[in-house]
Write a protein that holds these residues in place. Structure first.
Motif, PDB file in Angstrom:
ATOM      1  N   UNK A 101       0.778  -1.280  -0.004  1.00 40.35           N
ATOM      2  CA  UNK A 101       0.049   0.010  -0.077  1.00 40.35           C
ATOM      3  C   UNK A 101       0.767   1.276  -0.180  1.00 40.35           C
ATOM      4  N   UNK A 102       1.934   1.253   0.359  1.00 39.87           N
ATOM      5  CA  UNK A 102       2.897   2.139   0.682  1.00 39.87           C
ATOM      6  C   UNK A 102       3.793   2.400  -0.580  1.00 39.87           C
ATOM      7  N   UNK A 103       3.826   1.419  -1.515  1.00 39.56           N
ATOM      8  CA  UNK A 103       4.349   1.574  -2.884  1.00 39.56           C
ATOM      9  C   UNK A 103       5.876   0.934  -2.770  1.00 39.56           C
ATOM     10  N   UNK A 104       5.988   0.062  -1.703  1.00 39.29           N
ATOM     11  CA  UNK A 104       7.339  -0.456  -1.482  1.00 39.29           C
ATOM     12  C   UNK A 104       7.302  -2.058  -2.151  1.00 39.29           C
ATOM     13  N   UNK A 105       8.347  -2.400  -2.728  1.00 37.17           N
ATOM     14  CA  UNK A 105       8.350  -3.741  -3.596  1.00 37.17           C
ATOM     15  C   UNK A 105       8.768  -4.770  -2.504  1.00 37.17           C
ATOM     16  N   UNK A 106       8.003  -5.872  -2.810  1.00 41.69           N
ATOM     17  CA  UNK A 106       8.383  -7.037  -1.930  1.00 41.69           C
ATOM     18  C   UNK A 106       8.470  -8.454  -2.950  1.00 41.69           C
TER      19      UNK A 106
END
Length: 134
Positions: A101-106
């Motif tokens: 949701x915060x735009x971080x990639x996983x």
């Protein structure tokens, strides 16, 4: 967590590329569980968990709480794209690229196992921030 990621990476290296129908079935299970998470449908999300997971989390609400707290990128995300998959002896390992949701990639590595009734159930999910060393 690190040991789990290392084990998952090791298992992925051991198995062969998956057949297209195995991949499609695994992706359908993972997608269905992700959709259940997006609707806060604990019972549906829990139905895709393997018996070993259900032994650890004996009720759907306990399972959902664990996912919310420990797997928030899986629970809520902007994007969820399938990557490489491998299979061996009824076990499938499926990589998933997630943007939270915060735009971080996983990067998630799901493992699924064929059950006695022929269905696939999720046996685990290892989650690592993209670019983070294993």
């Amino acid at each position: 967590m690190r040991a789990l990621v290392l084990l998952a990476a090791f298992l992925l290296a051991l198995v062969s590329p998956a057949r297209a129908d195995d991949v499609a079935a695994a992706q359908s299970v993972i997608r269905s569980q992700a959709e259940a998470f997006s609707h806060d449908d604990a019972a549906a999300a829990y139905s895709y968990a393997a018996p070993a997971i259900k032994n650890i989390f004996p009720r759907a609400d306990i399972f959902m709480s664990m996912v919310q707290q420990s797997y928030s990128p899986v629970y809520r995300h902007r994007s969820f794209e399938f990557g490489e998959a491998r299979a061996e002896g009824g076990v499938i390992a499926q990589r998933v690229h997630i943007i939270d949701e915060n735009g971080e990639a996983w990067e998630a590595l799901y493992t699924l196992e064929q059950q006695g009734d022929g269905s696939l159930k999720i046996t685990g999910c290892s989650l690592l921030k993209a670019g983070q060393a294993v």
